[in-house]
Design a protein around this motif. Sequence first.
Motif, PDB file in Angstrom:
ATOM      1  N   GLU A   1      31.964  50.798  45.108  1.00  0.00           N
ATOM      2  CA  GLU A   1      32.311  51.828  44.129  1.00  0.00           C
ATOM      3  C   GLU A   1      33.822  51.905  43.938  1.00  0.00           C
ATOM      4  OE1 GLU A   1      30.182  52.224  46.612  1.00  0.00           O
ATOM      5  OE2 GLU A   1      28.329  52.283  45.435  1.00  0.00           O
ATOM      6  N   GLU A   2      34.546  51.808  45.054  1.00  0.00           N
ATOM      7  CA  GLU A   2      35.999  51.843  44.951  1.00  0.00           C
ATOM      8  C   GLU A   2      36.509  50.643  44.149  1.00  0.00           C
ATOM      9  OE1 GLU A   2      37.814  53.982  48.877  1.00  0.00           O
ATOM     10  OE2 GLU A   2      36.756  52.102  49.196  1.00  0.00           O
ATOM     11  N   GLU A   3      35.935  49.491  44.441  1.00  0.00           N
ATOM     12  CA  GLU A   3      36.367  48.280  43.749  1.00  0.00           C
ATOM     13  C   GLU A   3      36.109  48.402  42.251  1.00  0.00           C
ATOM     14  OE1 GLU A   3      35.054  43.656  44.008  1.00  0.00           O
ATOM     15  OE2 GLU A   3      35.368  44.701  45.891  1.00  0.00           O
ATOM     16  N   GLU A   4      34.943  48.921  41.931  1.00  0.00           N
ATOM     17  CA  GLU A   4      34.604  49.072  40.521  1.00  0.00           C
ATOM     18  C   GLU A   4      35.547  50.055  39.839  1.00  0.00           C
ATOM     19  OE1 GLU A   4      30.667  50.594  38.208  1.00  0.00           O
ATOM     20  OE2 GLU A   4      30.395  49.180  39.821  1.00  0.00           O
ATOM     21  N   THR A   5      35.859  51.119  40.556  1.00  0.00           N
ATOM     22  CA  THR A   5      36.785  52.106  40.001  1.00  0.00           C
ATOM     23  C   THR A   5      38.160  51.492  39.763  1.00  0.00           C
ATOM     24  OG1 THR A   5      35.614  53.870  41.147  1.00  0.00           O
ATOM     25  CG2 THR A   5      37.847  54.348  40.407  1.00  0.00           C
ATOM     26  N   ILE A   6      38.602  50.689  40.706  1.00  0.00           N
ATOM     27  CA  ILE A   6      39.911  50.042  40.549  1.00  0.00           C
ATOM     28  C   ILE A   6      39.913  49.167  39.306  1.00  0.00           C
ATOM     29  CG2 ILE A   6      41.469  48.337  41.548  1.00  0.00           C
ATOM     30  CD1 ILE A   6      40.596  49.375  44.311  1.00  0.00           C
ATOM     31  N   ILE A   7      38.867  48.398  39.137  1.00  0.00           N
ATOM     32  CA  ILE A   7      38.810  47.506  37.976  1.00  0.00           C
ATOM     33  C   ILE A   7      38.808  48.308  36.685  1.00  0.00           C
ATOM     34  CG2 ILE A   7      37.393  45.801  36.781  1.00  0.00           C
ATOM     35  CD1 ILE A   7      36.436  44.866  39.561  1.00  0.00           C
ATOM     36  N   GLN A   8      38.015  49.367  36.678  1.00  0.00           N
ATOM     37  CA  GLN A   8      37.947  50.181  35.465  1.00  0.00           C
ATOM     38  C   GLN A   8      39.301  50.804  35.156  1.00  0.00           C
ATOM     39  OE1 GLN A   8      34.802  52.962  36.134  1.00  0.00           O
ATOM     40  NE2 GLN A   8      33.187  51.429  36.004  1.00  0.00           N
ATOM     41  N   LEU A   9      39.917  51.374  36.188  1.00  0.00           N
ATOM     42  CA  LEU A   9      41.204  52.028  35.966  1.00  0.00           C
ATOM     43  C   LEU A   9      42.271  51.011  35.576  1.00  0.00           C
ATOM     44  CD1 LEU A   9      41.155  54.573  38.904  1.00  0.00           C
ATOM     45  CD2 LEU A   9      41.114  55.124  36.485  1.00  0.00           C
TER      46      LEU A   9
ATOM     47  N   TRP B   1      44.041  44.255  45.038  1.00  0.00           N
ATOM     48  CA  TRP B   1      43.909  43.655  43.709  1.00  0.00           C
ATOM     49  C   TRP B   1      44.381  42.205  43.722  1.00  0.00           C
ATOM     50  CZ3 TRP B   1      41.882  44.880  39.002  1.00  0.00           C
ATOM     51  CH2 TRP B   1      42.254  44.060  37.949  1.00  0.00           C
ATOM     52  N   ASN B   2      45.550  42.001  44.282  1.00  0.00           N
ATOM     53  CA  ASN B   2      46.140  40.666  44.229  1.00  0.00           C
ATOM     54  C   ASN B   2      45.393  39.657  45.088  1.00  0.00           C
ATOM     55  OD1 ASN B   2      48.213  41.252  42.411  1.00  0.00           O
ATOM     56  ND2 ASN B   2      49.511  42.055  44.040  1.00  0.00           N
ATOM     57  N   THR B   3      44.787  40.111  46.172  1.00  0.00           N
ATOM     58  CA  THR B   3      44.149  39.159  47.073  1.00  0.00           C
ATOM     59  C   THR B   3      42.665  39.005  46.823  1.00  0.00           C
ATOM     60  OG1 THR B   3      43.851  40.894  48.722  1.00  0.00           O
ATOM     61  CG2 THR B   3      45.818  39.526  48.915  1.00  0.00           C
ATOM     62  N   HIS B   4      42.028  39.999  46.240  1.00  0.00           N
ATOM     63  CA  HIS B   4      40.583  39.907  46.055  1.00  0.00           C
ATOM     64  C   HIS B   4      40.171  39.951  44.585  1.00  0.00           C
ATOM     65  CE1 HIS B   4      40.879  41.301  50.265  1.00  0.00           C
ATOM     66  NE2 HIS B   4      39.781  40.601  50.439  1.00  0.00           N
ATOM     67  N   ILE B   5      40.442  41.084  43.969  1.00  0.00           N
ATOM     68  CA  ILE B   5      39.867  41.323  42.646  1.00  0.00           C
ATOM     69  C   ILE B   5      40.418  40.348  41.613  1.00  0.00           C
ATOM     70  CG2 ILE B   5      39.564  43.030  40.834  1.00  0.00           C
ATOM     71  CD1 ILE B   5      39.799  45.191  42.951  1.00  0.00           C
ATOM     72  N   ARG B   6      41.713  40.165  41.657  1.00  0.00           N
ATOM     73  CA  ARG B   6      42.332  39.290  40.673  1.00  0.00           C
ATOM     74  C   ARG B   6      41.743  37.883  40.728  1.00  0.00           C
ATOM     75  NH1 ARG B   6      46.585  35.928  40.694  1.00  0.00           N
ATOM     76  NH2 ARG B   6      47.733  35.671  38.745  1.00  0.00           N
ATOM     77  N   LYS B   7      41.576  37.390  41.931  1.00  0.00           N
ATOM     78  CA  LYS B   7      41.039  36.041  42.078  1.00  0.00           C
ATOM     79  C   LYS B   7      39.595  35.982  41.597  1.00  0.00           C
ATOM     80  CE  LYS B   7      44.051  34.860  45.923  1.00  0.00           C
ATOM     81  NZ  LYS B   7      44.135  34.701  47.387  1.00  0.00           N
ATOM     82  N   ARG B   8      38.858  37.039  41.911  1.00  0.00           N
ATOM     83  CA  ARG B   8      37.450  37.027  41.508  1.00  0.00           C
ATOM     84  C   ARG B   8      37.319  37.068  39.988  1.00  0.00           C
ATOM     85  NH1 ARG B   8      33.400  40.855  41.459  1.00  0.00           N
ATOM     86  NH2 ARG B   8      34.708  42.437  42.405  1.00  0.00           N
ATOM     87  N   LEU B   9      38.147  37.870  39.360  1.00  0.00           N
ATOM     88  CA  LEU B   9      38.108  37.924  37.902  1.00  0.00           C
ATOM     89  C   LEU B   9      38.455  36.562  37.304  1.00  0.00           C
ATOM     90  CD1 LEU B   9      39.740  41.398  37.134  1.00  0.00           C
ATOM     91  CD2 LEU B   9      37.332  40.792  37.157  1.00  0.00           C
ATOM     92  N   LEU B  10      39.437  35.917  37.895  1.00  0.00           N
ATOM     93  CA  LEU B  10      39.820  34.597  37.395  1.00  0.00           C
ATOM     94  C   LEU B  10      38.669  33.609  37.542  1.00  0.00           C
ATOM     95  CD1 LEU B  10      43.490  34.321  38.701  1.00  0.00           C
ATOM     96  CD2 LEU B  10      42.742  34.404  36.319  1.00  0.00           C
TER      97      LEU B  10
END
Length: 349
Positions: A73-81, A108-117
């Motif tokens: 949920e936190e991860e999703e919130t971060i992406i949305q925000l 963001w830089n170590t997980h989410i950003r890479k996953r989005l890419l």
Amino acid sequence: MGRAPCCDRTGLKKGPWTQEEDEKLVAYIKKHGQGNWRTLPKNADLERCGKSCRLRWTNYLRPDIKRGRFSFEEEETIIQLHSILGNKWSAIAARLPGRTDNEIKNYWNTHIRKRLLRMGIDPVTHAPRLDLLDLSSLLKPAAYYPTQADLDTLRALEPLANYPDLLRLASTLLAAPTTTSSQPTTEQQMLLPWLIQAQMAQQVSQAPPQHATAADMFLQPSSACQMPGLVHANPAQQLHQDHMVPSDYGQLPGYDNQLELDYVPALMQMASDTSNLQWSSPVTSSNNNNNCNVGSGVSTPSSSPAGRVNSASPTTFCANASNIDAFSADAAGLFDMHLSDLLDVSDYM
DNA sequence: AACGGAACCAACCGCTGTTCA
DNA sequence: GTGAACAGCGGTTGGTTCCGT
């Protein structure tokens, strides 16, 4: 302005904090509260600059900091925000109790950003990117030699450039990791040749010579060589060669010489069946906010520091997760958003 | 077991905006 | 009005840990 860094004074310690230093800092703040950071180190008997003390406290020692892994949920919130606020880490952190801006930024830089890419989504704009999808590497073409059938196909597909949503979705689905192996899903197998042709048609449509049709361009060898991302015009055959498609897969759509554009709604239906995708109309896809877009969907914030409003053409498709795999759940989390219902971000608009 | 690269994350750096004398 | 002091922010660095070979 241009004040010298506060840690330049000699004798001040830098680097990792020791437990003793932490205890001193915590004890002082518990007793006196957060006051003047400049005088705090001296009063707390710390060989640190005030800035270092403040960072240590706000990012690590504060009692209300939540530690441990980020929840879904936190991860999703971060992406949305982030899709709305951009790199406003402090603003994002303000909406995630117990998380610091530094922690969110690192995550963001170590997980989410890479996953989005990996998913083919631009982490800055949150929009699927065709240019991130290296189709040529998927197909390993030796060269592009268009046949007459290819040219006929291109002619028929040129209007596909009017379906940017379709292109984005296909790109995203193709970029998605498969659940158990490197083998593409059936949907991906079906989408790939479609995307290739549509992509070619879009490229032709975006930068055509004044009086040249798509097919005319491909009749020019030099033009064909310069077209970025061009791949062999028969990906079905190439897929077959690469053992990506079962030998009895049959004729793929789009390689029938009688191809007609009514494949487009058929593809939309296929995609819809796959992941409950909802499409905006091709006519209004780049501007229409009524569907699942600005205010209720993924936005494409500017990467510029000021005014993170939706300035670029927004992503205009969204999805509801239902019978979908892990990727699709992620994608649904990205696309099925109703931020205006959840968050008051008007102060950042 | 040893090594090297990748991943992670705390901490630092440099800049901007605000406050105040 | 000016400039120093300060707080806060985002980007970057570098040390540590993890993991594959």
